[in-house]
Design a protein around this motif. Structure first.
Motif, PDB file in Angstrom:
ATOM      1  N   GLY A   1      77.642  31.490 122.999  1.00 59.50           N
ATOM      2  CA  GLY A   1      77.710  32.904 122.632  1.00 59.50           C
ATOM      3  C   GLY A   1      77.096  33.173 121.272  1.00 59.50           C
ATOM      4  N   LEU A   2      77.336  32.278 120.315  1.00 58.35           N
ATOM      5  CA  LEU A   2      76.754  32.452 118.980  1.00 58.35           C
ATOM      6  C   LEU A   2      75.230  32.324 119.041  1.00 58.35           C
ATOM      7  CD1 LEU A   2      77.369  32.873 115.972  1.00 58.35           C
ATOM      8  CD2 LEU A   2      77.450  30.381 115.725  1.00 58.35           C
ATOM      9  N   ALA A   3      74.734  31.374 119.827  1.00 55.00           N
ATOM     10  CA  ALA A   3      73.288  31.202 119.970  1.00 55.00           C
ATOM     11  C   ALA A   3      72.655  32.455 120.577  1.00 55.00           C
ATOM     12  CB  ALA A   3      72.983  29.976 120.833  1.00 55.00           C
ATOM     13  N   GLN A   4      73.304  33.039 121.573  1.00 54.10           N
ATOM     14  CA  GLN A   4      72.781  34.258 122.198  1.00 54.10           C
ATOM     15  C   GLN A   4      72.825  35.425 121.220  1.00 54.10           C
ATOM     16  OE1 GLN A   4      75.258  34.555 125.691  1.00 54.10           O
ATOM     17  NE2 GLN A   4      73.919  33.241 126.912  1.00 54.10           N
ATOM     18  N   GLN A   5      73.871  35.473 120.413  1.00 53.64           N
ATOM     19  CA  GLN A   5      73.994  36.540 119.411  1.00 53.64           C
ATOM     20  C   GLN A   5      72.879  36.431 118.371  1.00 53.64           C
ATOM     21  OE1 GLN A   5      77.853  36.678 117.444  1.00 53.64           O
ATOM     22  NE2 GLN A   5      76.898  37.470 115.573  1.00 53.64           N
ATOM     23  N   TRP A   6      72.610  35.214 117.895  1.00 55.66           N
ATOM     24  CA  TRP A   6      71.605  35.015 116.854  1.00 55.66           C
ATOM     25  C   TRP A   6      70.176  35.206 117.372  1.00 55.66           C
ATOM     26  CZ3 TRP A   6      73.468  30.031 113.825  1.00 55.66           C
ATOM     27  CH2 TRP A   6      74.594  30.376 113.057  1.00 55.66           C
ATOM     28  N   THR A   7      69.970  35.072 118.676  1.00 57.32           N
ATOM     29  CA  THR A   7      68.609  35.200 119.219  1.00 57.32           C
ATOM     30  C   THR A   7      68.408  36.508 119.979  1.00 57.32           C
ATOM     31  OG1 THR A   7      69.270  33.969 121.215  1.00 57.32           O
ATOM     32  CG2 THR A   7      68.291  32.711 119.404  1.00 57.32           C
ATOM     33  N   ALA A   8      69.365  37.414 119.908  1.00 59.00           N
ATOM     34  CA  ALA A   8      69.247  38.696 120.598  1.00 59.00           C
ATOM     35  C   ALA A   8      68.003  39.436 120.118  1.00 59.00           C
ATOM     36  CB  ALA A   8      70.501  39.535 120.351  1.00 59.00           C
ATOM     37  N   GLY A   9      67.202  39.901 121.063  1.00 60.21           N
ATOM     38  CA  GLY A   9      65.982  40.633 120.727  1.00 60.21           C
ATOM     39  C   GLY A   9      64.775  39.756 120.498  1.00 60.21           C
ATOM     40  N   LEU A  10      64.956  38.450 120.503  1.00 56.73           N
ATOM     41  CA  LEU A  10      63.838  37.512 120.335  1.00 56.73           C
ATOM     42  C   LEU A  10      63.474  36.972 121.712  1.00 56.73           C
ATOM     43  CD1 LEU A  10      65.190  35.571 117.209  1.00 56.73           C
ATOM     44  CD2 LEU A  10      63.581  37.492 117.244  1.00 56.73           C
TER      45      LEU A  10
ATOM     46  N   TYR B   1      75.068  17.315 110.992  1.00 57.40           N
ATOM     47  CA  TYR B   1      75.751  18.500 111.504  1.00 57.40           C
ATOM     48  C   TYR B   1      74.744  19.612 111.806  1.00 57.40           C
ATOM     49  CZ  TYR B   1      80.471  16.777 110.522  1.00 57.40           C
ATOM     50  OH  TYR B   1      81.637  16.056 110.535  1.00 57.40           O
ATOM     51  N   PHE B   2      73.804  19.829 110.892  1.00 58.77           N
ATOM     52  CA  PHE B   2      72.807  20.882 111.102  1.00 58.77           C
ATOM     53  C   PHE B   2      71.935  20.568 112.319  1.00 58.77           C
ATOM     54  CE2 PHE B   2      74.001  21.832 106.743  1.00 58.77           C
ATOM     55  CZ  PHE B   2      73.918  23.218 106.694  1.00 58.77           C
ATOM     56  N   ALA B   3      71.506  19.304 112.434  1.00 58.47           N
ATOM     57  CA  ALA B   3      70.662  18.918 113.565  1.00 58.47           C
ATOM     58  C   ALA B   3      71.438  19.027 114.878  1.00 58.47           C
ATOM     59  CB  ALA B   3      70.137  17.495 113.373  1.00 58.47           C
ATOM     60  N   GLY B   4      72.674  18.541 114.887  1.00 55.83           N
ATOM     61  CA  GLY B   4      73.473  18.615 116.104  1.00 55.83           C
ATOM     62  C   GLY B   4      73.737  20.040 116.532  1.00 55.83           C
ATOM     63  N   ALA B   5      74.069  20.907 115.572  1.00 57.58           N
ATOM     64  CA  ALA B   5      74.334  22.307 115.889  1.00 57.58           C
ATOM     65  C   ALA B   5      73.094  22.984 116.447  1.00 57.58           C
ATOM     66  CB  ALA B   5      74.821  23.037 114.634  1.00 57.58           C
ATOM     67  N   LEU B   6      71.952  22.769 115.812  1.00 56.46           N
ATOM     68  CA  LEU B   6      70.716  23.380 116.282  1.00 56.46           C
ATOM     69  C   LEU B   6      70.362  22.892 117.679  1.00 56.46           C
ATOM     70  CD1 LEU B   6      68.217  25.136 115.852  1.00 56.46           C
ATOM     71  CD2 LEU B   6      67.132  23.212 114.676  1.00 56.46           C
ATOM     72  N   CYS B   7      70.536  21.601 117.925  1.00 55.52           N
ATOM     73  CA  CYS B   7      70.197  21.039 119.227  1.00 55.52           C
ATOM     74  C   CYS B   7      71.084  21.631 120.319  1.00 55.52           C
ATOM     75  CB  CYS B   7      70.331  19.522 119.187  1.00 55.52           C
ATOM     76  SG  CYS B   7      69.538  18.695 120.580  1.00 55.52           S
ATOM     77  N   PHE B   8      72.389  21.708 120.075  1.00 59.70           N
ATOM     78  CA  PHE B   8      73.301  22.311 121.053  1.00 59.70           C
ATOM     79  C   PHE B   8      72.922  23.758 121.337  1.00 59.70           C
ATOM     80  CE2 PHE B   8      77.048  19.306 120.003  1.00 59.70           C
ATOM     81  CZ  PHE B   8      76.703  18.479 121.059  1.00 59.70           C
ATOM     82  N   MET B   9      72.621  24.522 120.281  1.00 63.68           N
ATOM     83  CA  MET B   9      72.328  25.941 120.452  1.00 63.68           C
ATOM     84  C   MET B   9      71.016  26.155 121.195  1.00 63.68           C
ATOM     85  SD  MET B   9      73.676  27.367 116.758  1.00 63.68           S
ATOM     86  CE  MET B   9      74.101  29.033 117.219  1.00 63.68           C
ATOM     87  N   LEU B  10      70.014  25.329 120.916  1.00 60.95           N
ATOM     88  CA  LEU B  10      68.752  25.433 121.641  1.00 60.95           C
ATOM     89  C   LEU B  10      68.957  25.124 123.118  1.00 60.95           C
ATOM     90  CD1 LEU B  10      66.366  23.684 119.067  1.00 60.95           C
ATOM     91  CD2 LEU B  10      66.220  26.081 119.803  1.00 60.95           C
ATOM     92  N   ARG B  11      69.669  24.055 123.415  1.00 62.24           N
ATOM     93  CA  ARG B  11      69.922  23.702 124.814  1.00 62.24           C
ATOM     94  C   ARG B  11      70.709  24.797 125.526  1.00 62.24           C
ATOM     95  NH1 ARG B  11      71.324  17.191 125.046  1.00 62.24           N
ATOM     96  NH2 ARG B  11      69.308  16.445 124.263  1.00 62.24           N
ATOM     97  N   SER B  12      71.611  25.446 124.798  1.00 65.10           N
ATOM     98  CA  SER B  12      72.452  26.469 125.418  1.00 65.10           C
ATOM     99  C   SER B  12      71.659  27.678 125.887  1.00 65.10           C
ATOM    100  CB  SER B  12      73.551  26.909 124.446  1.00 65.10           C
ATOM    101  OG  SER B  12      73.051  27.775 123.438  1.00 65.10           O
ATOM    102  N   ILE B  13      70.490  27.919 125.280  1.00 67.01           N
ATOM    103  CA  ILE B  13      69.661  29.058 125.700  1.00 67.01           C
ATOM    104  C   ILE B  13      68.428  28.597 126.474  1.00 67.01           C
ATOM    105  CG2 ILE B  13      70.453  30.583 123.858  1.00 67.01           C
ATOM    106  CD1 ILE B  13      67.915  29.963 122.301  1.00 67.01           C
ATOM    107  N   GLY B  14      68.462  27.342 126.962  1.00 67.00           N
ATOM    108  CA  GLY B  14      67.429  26.854 127.866  1.00 67.00           C
ATOM    109  C   GLY B  14      66.203  26.258 127.227  1.00 67.00           C
ATOM    110  N   ILE B  15      66.279  25.877 125.959  1.00 66.65           N
ATOM    111  CA  ILE B  15      65.142  25.250 125.277  1.00 66.65           C
ATOM    112  C   ILE B  15      65.413  23.750 125.157  1.00 66.65           C
ATOM    113  CG2 ILE B  15      63.803  25.116 123.134  1.00 66.65           C
ATOM    114  CD1 ILE B  15      64.411  28.057 122.667  1.00 66.65           C
TER     115      ILE B  15
END
Length: 237
Positions: A118-127, A175-189
């Motif tokens: 949900g946070l990943a979708q919120q941060w990428t809304a409109g992109l 932590y930064f790398a893990g968080a980014l990786c999870f968030m990218l995967r969550s939106i299909g990247i």
């Protein structure tokens, strides 16, 4: 960035490399003018990796024996007797090509919670494009979170990345790398974590550099649709 291991598998709490290491199948056509030849000495570095800046084209060790280059651009040492040796590396300043079409690992949603998605979708809304979405996530992490070499570990039953994103908002590069990786995967990247070193230090000798263990670092590579793995670093300066 001195690339070492590619960590594309996760159990939701930590990262590890996938078991299968396929060779780099595409022959890299490198013009001599764009390739760099250097000697790598893993001084006091107990590792089965040769860390490479750029895309390795050819790596030789003892008796000029060729070292194995994987499809992930890793250089693997297959013998412990080579740990103290020096290695000749020829590399080009290019990203690692995406040679594996299967995304079963790089889109694995293990560890992705509904709140993280949900946070990943919120941060990428409109992109709309993967590149813009990835850039948006990196910007949010770099500007809204703090780097801390050491932090209090989360409680045993708490998801470490969830704790980082929603509670502590501070952590080291993993932590930064893990968080980014999870968030990218969550939106299909498709994405994966890479560990290695960042930066160099000049010595008094011409054309000689030292990469110290204090420069150990973790970042992310993502497939943004152009056929290459793009380096993304969400860790603040």
């Amino acid at each position: 960035y001195w690339r070492g291991r590619v960590l594309d598998k996760t159990d939701g709490r930590g990262w590890s490399p996938s078991e299968v290491k396929t060779p780099m199948t595409k022959l890299i056509q490198a013009d001599p003018s764009e390739s760099v030849l250097y000697r790598f000495i893993p001084y006091r570095l107990h590792s089965k990796m040769v860390y490479v800046a750029g895309l390795p084209v050819r790596v030789t060790g003892r008796m000029r024996g060729l070292l194995y280059i994987t499809s992930a651009g890793e250089v693997i040492i297959d013998s412990p007797f080579l740990f103290a040796e020096s290695y000749m590396v020829r590399a080009v300043d290019r990203p690692v090509p995406v040679t594996r079409k299967s995304q079963s690992i790089d889109l694995d949603r293990t560890g992705v919670t509904p709140r993280i998605e949900g946070l990943a979708q919120q941060w990428t809304a409109g992109l709309s494009s993967p590149r813009d979405q990835a850039g948006g996530l990196v910007l949010r992490l770099r500007s809204g979170f703090k780097y801390a070499l050491r932090t209090m570990p989360p409680p045993e039953d708490v998801h470490p990345i969830k704790n980082f994103l929603f509670t502590s908002r501070a952590g080291n590069c993993e932590y930064f790398a893990g968080a980014l990786c999870f968030m990218l995967r969550s939106i299909g990247i498709p994405a994966r974590v890479v560990e290695g070193f960042l930066g160099v230090e000049r010595t008094e000798q011409p054309n000689e550099f030292i990469v110290r263990f204090s420069r150990a670092h973790a970042w992310v590579e993502a497939d943004l649709g152009d056929g290459n793995w793009t380096t993304l670093d969400a860790t603040p300066s």
